[in-house]
Structure formats: C-alpha cells, structure tokens
Scaffold this motif. Structure first.
Motif, PDB file in Angstrom:
ATOM      1  N   ASN A   1       0.814  -1.212   0.000  1.00  0.00           N
ATOM      2  CA  ASN A   1       0.000   0.000   0.000  1.00  0.00           C
ATOM      3  C   ASN A   1       0.852   1.270   0.000  1.00  0.00           C
ATOM      4  O   ASN A   1       1.822   1.371   0.751  1.00  0.00           O
ATOM      5  CB  ASN A   1      -0.914   0.025   1.230  1.00  0.00           C
TER       6      ASN A   1
ATOM      7  N   GLY B   1       0.399   5.821  -0.442  1.00  0.00           N
ATOM      8  CA  GLY B   1      -0.566   6.911  -0.367  1.00  0.00           C
ATOM      9  C   GLY B   1      -0.295   8.014  -1.375  1.00  0.00           C
ATOM     10  O   GLY B   1       0.854   8.304  -1.714  1.00  0.00           O
TER      11      GLY B   1
ATOM     12  N   ASN C   1      -0.567  11.836  -7.648  1.00  0.00           N
ATOM     13  CA  ASN C   1      -1.050  10.552  -8.138  1.00  0.00           C
ATOM     14  C   ASN C   1      -0.370  10.187  -9.452  1.00  0.00           C
ATOM     15  O   ASN C   1       0.130   9.070  -9.633  1.00  0.00           O
ATOM     16  CB  ASN C   1      -2.563  10.606  -8.312  1.00  0.00           C
TER      17      ASN C   1
ATOM     18  N   SER D   1      -3.844   4.678  -2.547  1.00  0.00           N
ATOM     19  CA  SER D   1      -5.086   5.155  -1.949  1.00  0.00           C
ATOM     20  C   SER D   1      -4.926   6.591  -1.492  1.00  0.00           C
ATOM     21  O   SER D   1      -3.813   7.061  -1.235  1.00  0.00           O
ATOM     22  CB  SER D   1      -5.498   4.273  -0.766  1.00  0.00           C
TER      23      SER D   1
ATOM     24  N   THR E   1      -4.805   9.679   0.855  1.00  0.00           N
ATOM     25  CA  THR E   1      -4.474   9.964   2.244  1.00  0.00           C
ATOM     26  C   THR E   1      -4.240  11.474   2.359  1.00  0.00           C
ATOM     27  O   THR E   1      -3.412  12.016   1.631  1.00  0.00           O
ATOM     28  CB  THR E   1      -3.191   9.221   2.689  1.00  0.00           C
TER      29      THR E   1
ATOM     30  N   MET F   1      -0.179  11.747   6.383  1.00  0.00           N
ATOM     31  CA  MET F   1       0.680  10.755   5.739  1.00  0.00           C
ATOM     32  C   MET F   1       1.795  10.201   6.632  1.00  0.00           C
ATOM     33  O   MET F   1       1.974   8.992   6.705  1.00  0.00           O
ATOM     34  CB  MET F   1       1.242  11.321   4.437  1.00  0.00           C
TER      35      MET F   1
ATOM     36  N   THR G   1       0.261   7.853   9.165  1.00  0.00           N
ATOM     37  CA  THR G   1      -0.297   6.658   8.514  1.00  0.00           C
ATOM     38  C   THR G   1       0.810   5.693   8.126  1.00  0.00           C
ATOM     39  O   THR G   1       0.676   4.467   8.265  1.00  0.00           O
ATOM     40  CB  THR G   1      -1.116   7.062   7.271  1.00  0.00           C
TER      41      THR G   1
ATOM     42  N   THR H   1       0.119   1.411   7.868  1.00  0.00           N
ATOM     43  CA  THR H   1      -1.026   1.296   6.956  1.00  0.00           C
ATOM     44  C   THR H   1      -0.592   1.473   5.510  1.00  0.00           C
ATOM     45  O   THR H   1      -1.128   0.836   4.605  1.00  0.00           O
ATOM     46  CB  THR H   1      -2.094   2.353   7.308  1.00  0.00           C
ATOM     47  N   ILE H   2       0.372   2.355   5.283  1.00  0.00           N
ATOM     48  CA  ILE H   2       0.986   2.524   3.972  1.00  0.00           C
ATOM     49  C   ILE H   2       2.494   2.400   4.138  1.00  0.00           C
ATOM     50  O   ILE H   2       3.036   2.624   5.234  1.00  0.00           O
ATOM     51  CB  ILE H   2       0.625   3.886   3.315  1.00  0.00           C
TER      52      ILE H   2
ATOM     53  N   TYR I   1       4.647   7.172   0.270  1.00  0.00           N
ATOM     54  CA  TYR I   1       3.663   8.115  -0.241  1.00  0.00           C
ATOM     55  C   TYR I   1       4.307   9.161  -1.137  1.00  0.00           C
ATOM     56  O   TYR I   1       5.524   9.358  -1.120  1.00  0.00           O
ATOM     57  CB  TYR I   1       2.909   8.793   0.896  1.00  0.00           C
TER      58      TYR I   1
END
Length: 271
Positions: free
Chosen positions: A169, A171, A180, A215, A217, A222, A225, A230-231, A234
């Motif tokens: 995962n 972010g 992105n 995903s 965030t 960040m 997380t 969780t990630i 990022y």
C-alpha cells in the motif's frame, strides 16, 4: 443564493494582491470590489505560502479586501467549499479546476487566475522499505546511493510482498493530483503496475491489476499513517516528506522535479 456572486473584479483584486502583476493604473480602473469580506481555504502545505504571506503582510487590506484564511480537512472538502460558496477561493491542486469543469466529482466551472507553485512534491518510503531497497540501488564512487533513485530498486520488494500474500500500500493525496500521476509514472517506469481506473464500469479505486495499491491519504496524515504501517510510502508536497525525516520514520527517494520538471502543482481556484 444571490449573495454568492464571486465576480470578475473580486477575482482580479485577489490576483493583484498576491501576484502584483497588474499596474497601478489597471488596478485603479477596477473600482471597489463587490464583496470586501472573503474567506480563502488551504491545506497545510508549504505551497500555500503566497496566501499566508499576503494575509500576514496586509497585502489583501492594501486592496480593500478583508480576508480570513482557513485550513481545510482534505482536498474534496476544500473544493466543495468553493463550489457551494462557503469559501470564496482556495489553494487547489492543479488538476481540480480541470476535473470539476469536466464533471469529475461535483461539476462546476472553476477558474484559475494564477499558479501558486511548480514542483514541490517528493516520494518517501518507510525506513523498513528503504532498508529492503538499498541493496538494489546503484552506488556512486563514494558508496552513497545514486540519484535519482528509480522504482527498479523497489520492484523486488513489491514482488516479495505479493509472493507473501501481502498488499503493498502507498498513499497519494487525490485522484486528480499531480502526486497521483507522478507516483504512478515512477512506479510504472520501474516495472511496478500502479493499477487502472475504470469509471465506466463503476470502479474508481485505480487499483485494477495493481502491483502497488494507491489510496487517498490527506497530506497532514501521511507520516502518521506510514508510521502506523497502513501505507509503506507516499507522494506528497512539503513539509510532509521532511516530516518523515525529522521523525526518523522514512526516507525521501525522489523529487517530482526528477520525474516531471516544472510541473504545475498548486493553483488558486475560484468560481
């Protein structure tokens, strides 16, 4: 909603106060703004600085504008605030005005009078992922990692996670953000599938056939997380890459300048 009429003169007055690109003569021709009290939104990122400086230095007041600035929870809340009139303008992702005008999400015509910055993003991975990447990174003569660091070094790590049945995962801040696109490009260039979008089939996750699951965030969340596991990494703007360094929880591996030189990052958006 007659009270909500952000007209051209308001937009131009705000533009003058921040950028100073219009001459005194042109400024005088604008006359008095139809709306003097304005509320601008922003996300807690370094590139909201033009708004903060104009606010702190009194540049808005110099133009007869009384501005309140308010931090927003995330990019969707910020955009919706501009569209519904709660905000008169905001620090926005460069892709948001285009996406809104096209009808992605809430459809509305958003205008961008000026750009607030170019570049400014970076990709950071957790200390554990960095430790696994390092053996795959070419070294300079002094033994330090050769930059820019390619996603080729991450590919064996992602493959191991997949073999172990663990999702990898990462972010990013918003589907239409340059973060992105930059993260997806960097991953794909290293042979890591970042996933497809299929809105015509009702799938807007962007994770179809993905090797790395990206995903949304919010930027301020960040580092925490990633620290929580969780990630594993990022793509975000400052100060959240350096925050990972300060907290000793992650390592920035590449800047967006090395991926997409002089890309449009943030803009000022109004209706």
């Amino acid at each position: 909603m007659k009270w909500f009429k952000p007209l051209k003169s308001v937009a131009l007055s705000a533009l003058i106060s921040v950028s100073g690109l219009v001459s005194m003569q042109a400024k005088a021709e604008l006359g008095y703004p139809e709306k003097e009290e304005l509320r601008f939104g922003f996300i807690k990122l370094t590139d909201m600085a033009p708004i903060a400086i104009a606010y702190e230095k009194g540049y808005f007041e110099d133009e007869g504008l009384y501005v309140t600035i308010e931090a927003q929870a995330n990019w969707k809340v910020l955009l919706d605030g501009v569209i519904d009139g709660r905000l008169d303008g905001a620090h926005m992702l460069a892709g948001q005005p285009i996406a809104a005008t096209m009808g992605y999400g809430t459809k509305a015509e958003i205008i961008t009078p000026f750009s607030m910055d170019l570049n400014g993003n970076g990709i950071t991975v957790s200390n554990e992922i960095w430790k696994q990447m390092k053996p795959n990174i070419p070294k300079r003569a002094d033994g330090k990692p050769q930059h820019p660091i390619k996603a080729d070094a991450l590919k064996p790590v992602v493959e191991k996670y997949k073999d172990d049945g663990k999702p990898f995962n990462m972010g990013m801040v918003f589907p239409v953000s340059t973060h992105n696109y930059e993260l997806r490009y960097w991953l794909a260039a290293g042979g890591i599938h970042p996933g497809y979008y299929a809105p015509h089939k009702g799938d807007t996750s962007g994770q179809i056939n993905a090797d790395a699951l990206l995903s949304v965030t919010p930027p301020p969340q960040m580092p925490a997380t990633m620290e929580a596991g969780t990630i594993y990494g990022y793509c975000v703007g400052e100060p959240w890459n350096q925050q990972a360094v300060f907290k000793n929880i992650g390592v920035p591996v590449v800047t967006d300048y090395e991926i997409w030189k002089d890309n449009p990052e943030k803009v000022f958006g109004i209706t």
